[in-house]
Design an enzyme around this catalytic site. Structure first.
Site, PDB file in Angstrom:
ATOM      1  N   LYS A 256       0.048   4.236  -0.140  1.00  0.00           N
ATOM      2  CA  LYS A 256      -0.714   5.542   0.444  1.00  0.00           C
ATOM      3  C   LYS A 256      -0.311   6.540  -0.509  1.00  0.00           C
ATOM      4  CE  LYS A 256       0.186   3.224   4.878  1.00  0.00           C
ATOM      5  NZ  LYS A 256       0.157   3.546   6.227  1.00  0.00           N
TER       6      LYS A 256
ATOM      7  N   GLU B 223      -6.846   4.314   8.078  1.00  0.00           N
ATOM      8  CA  GLU B 223      -6.742   5.725   7.661  1.00  0.00           C
ATOM      9  C   GLU B 223      -7.911   6.175   6.986  1.00  0.00           C
ATOM     10  OE1 GLU B 223      -2.969   5.371   5.585  1.00  0.00           O
ATOM     11  OE2 GLU B 223      -1.942   4.791   7.443  1.00  0.00           O
TER      12      GLU B 223
ATOM     13  N   ASN C 257       0.923  -1.009   0.097  1.00  0.00           N
ATOM     14  CA  ASN C 257       0.074  -0.006   0.016  1.00  0.00           C
ATOM     15  C   ASN C 257       0.796   1.177   0.037  1.00  0.00           C
ATOM     16  OD1 ASN C 257      -1.737   1.891   0.521  1.00  0.00           O
ATOM     17  ND2 ASN C 257      -2.379   1.447   2.617  1.00  0.00           N
TER      18      ASN C 257
ATOM     19  N   GLU D 297      -5.149  -5.682  10.338  1.00  0.00           N
ATOM     20  CA  GLU D 297      -4.036  -4.351  10.718  1.00  0.00           C
ATOM     21  C   GLU D 297      -4.373  -3.728  11.813  1.00  0.00           C
ATOM     22  OE1 GLU D 297      -2.234  -3.368   6.873  1.00  0.00           O
ATOM     23  OE2 GLU D 297      -3.879  -1.912   6.899  1.00  0.00           O
TER      24      GLU D 297
ATOM     25  N   SER E 209       3.749  -2.606  10.389  1.00  0.00           N
ATOM     26  CA  SER E 209       5.213  -2.586  10.371  1.00  0.00           C
ATOM     27  C   SER E 209       5.897  -3.679  10.110  1.00  0.00           C
ATOM     28  CB  SER E 209       5.601  -2.028  11.770  1.00  0.00           C
ATOM     29  OG  SER E 209       5.030  -0.786  12.151  1.00  0.00           O
TER      30      SER E 209
ATOM     31  N   HIS F  73      -9.447   0.563   5.157  1.00  0.00           N
ATOM     32  CA  HIS F  73      -8.110   0.921   5.789  1.00  0.00           C
ATOM     33  C   HIS F  73      -8.404   1.801   6.933  1.00  0.00           C
ATOM     34  CE1 HIS F  73      -4.088   2.353   6.195  1.00  0.00           C
ATOM     35  NE2 HIS F  73      -3.745   1.249   5.732  1.00  0.00           N
TER      36      HIS F  73
ATOM     37  N   GLY G 286       2.655   1.757  10.654  1.00  0.00           N
ATOM     38  CA  GLY G 286       3.393   3.014  10.636  1.00  0.00           C
ATOM     39  C   GLY G 286       4.276   3.363  11.996  1.00  0.00           C
TER      40      GLY G 286
HETATM   41  C1  PEP Z   1      -0.499  -0.011   5.936  1.00  0.00           C
HETATM   42  O1  PEP Z   1      -0.960   1.262   6.082  1.00  0.00           O
HETATM   43  O2  PEP Z   1      -1.464  -1.108   5.363  1.00  0.00           O
HETATM   44  C2  PEP Z   1       0.539  -0.525   6.835  1.00  0.00           C
HETATM   45  C3  PEP Z   1       0.661  -1.804   7.203  1.00  0.00           C
HETATM   46  O3  PEP Z   1       1.749   0.217   6.800  1.00  0.00           O
HETATM   47  P1  PEP Z   1       3.077  -0.065   7.759  1.00  0.00           P
HETATM   48  O4  PEP Z   1       3.466  -1.331   6.753  1.00  0.00           O
HETATM   49  O5  PEP Z   1       3.765   1.229   7.310  1.00  0.00           O
HETATM   50  O6  PEP Z   1       2.811  -0.088   9.089  1.00  0.00           O
END
Ligand code: PEP
Length: 242
Positions: free
Chosen positions: A10, A96, A8, A164, A203, A94, A170
């Site tokens: 973003k 966000e 992703n 997630e 992460s 997601h 992040g």
């Molecule tokens: C995400 O935004 O779906 C995500 C998992 O980000 P990150 O790997 O940076 O934690």
């Protein structure tokens, strides 16, 4: 079932940067058997990305989509537009989108249904935030997100679920493999006999991928920051399959 390793991007990467990324990725990625690699650039890069990855093993994904097909919905993207450029996946719900843009489970559910009706494979994201985790509400929150997100859908074979945890996205603080497995087993229980892949996001890096994927119910990853570098994404696929 193949593992799903999704990136992703973003709101990162211009089309010029996407071209560089795909040049490196398509040249160096050995097309590992048993893995579906999905890359989701920002909406503006989708058509270019579709051209760059033609004849490559990469699957194209969108980061969002609207639940209507056309009309007065300024700023939105229709499933027909995604279909037209052969976009195969769409990330929906997601965290966000939920926290910054106010998406509700009901909105996400409509999008999941519309995506399925247009043969675009939804990756339905669910996850608890830190306060919910600390108050011991994780499973209740996930059950609600899952049941509402999948309301009215009998067969989830063509849906991937991304667990997630918001506190892991992040932050550099991935869930432990044991924690991810416990939650994935819980999700699997709710899904019953359904064949959906349950992937983990939060992460994930080349350092954590191998241990996480060694858990039986972890069927792949959704990756943000670490996937912004094509060589790191290739390394993660390597680690997930060794
Ligand atoms: C995400 O935004 O779906 C995500 C998992 O980000 P990150 O790997 O940076 O934690």
């Amino acid at each position: 079932m193949n593992l799903l390793i999704g990136a992703n991007f973003k709101m990162n990467k211009t089309n010029t940067e996407l071209l560089e990324y795909f040049q490196t990725f398509t040249t160096e990625y050995p097309n590992t058997p048993g893995v579906d690699v999905m890359i989701a650039p920002a909406t503006i890069g989708l058509s270019k990305a579709a051209e760059f990855i033609e004849n490559s093993p990469i699957h194209l994904g969108a980061q969002n989509m609207f639940s209507e097909l056309s009309g007065a919905y300024t700023g939105e993207t229709s499933p027909l537009m995604l279909q037209d450029i052969k976009c195969e996946y769409v990330i929906l719900g997601h965290s966000e989108r939920r926290t910054i843009f106010g998406e509700t489970d009901e909105m996400v559910n409509k999008k999941v249904k519309t995506a399925l009706a247009h043969n675009i494979r939804p990756i339905l994201c669910i996850g608890e935030n830190l306060a919910q985790k600390e108050e011991g509400q994780t499973k209740d929150i996930l059950r609600v997100q899952l049941e509402k997100g999948l309301a009215g859908i009998e067969d989830t074979t063509n849906i991937d679920i991304a667990y997630e945890p918001v506190w892991a996205i992040g932050t550099g603080k991935s869930a432990t493999p044991e924690y991810a497995e416990e939650i994935h087993m819980f999700i699997r229980e709710i899904l019953g006999q359904q064949e959906s892949r349950i992937i983990y996001g939060g992460s994930v890096t080349e350092a954590t991928a191998h241990e996480l994927i060694s858990k039986r119910e972890v069927n792949g990853f959704l990756i943000g920051s670490a996937a912004l570098d094509p060589r790191r994404l290739i390394k993660i696929v390597e680690e997930a399959t060794r």
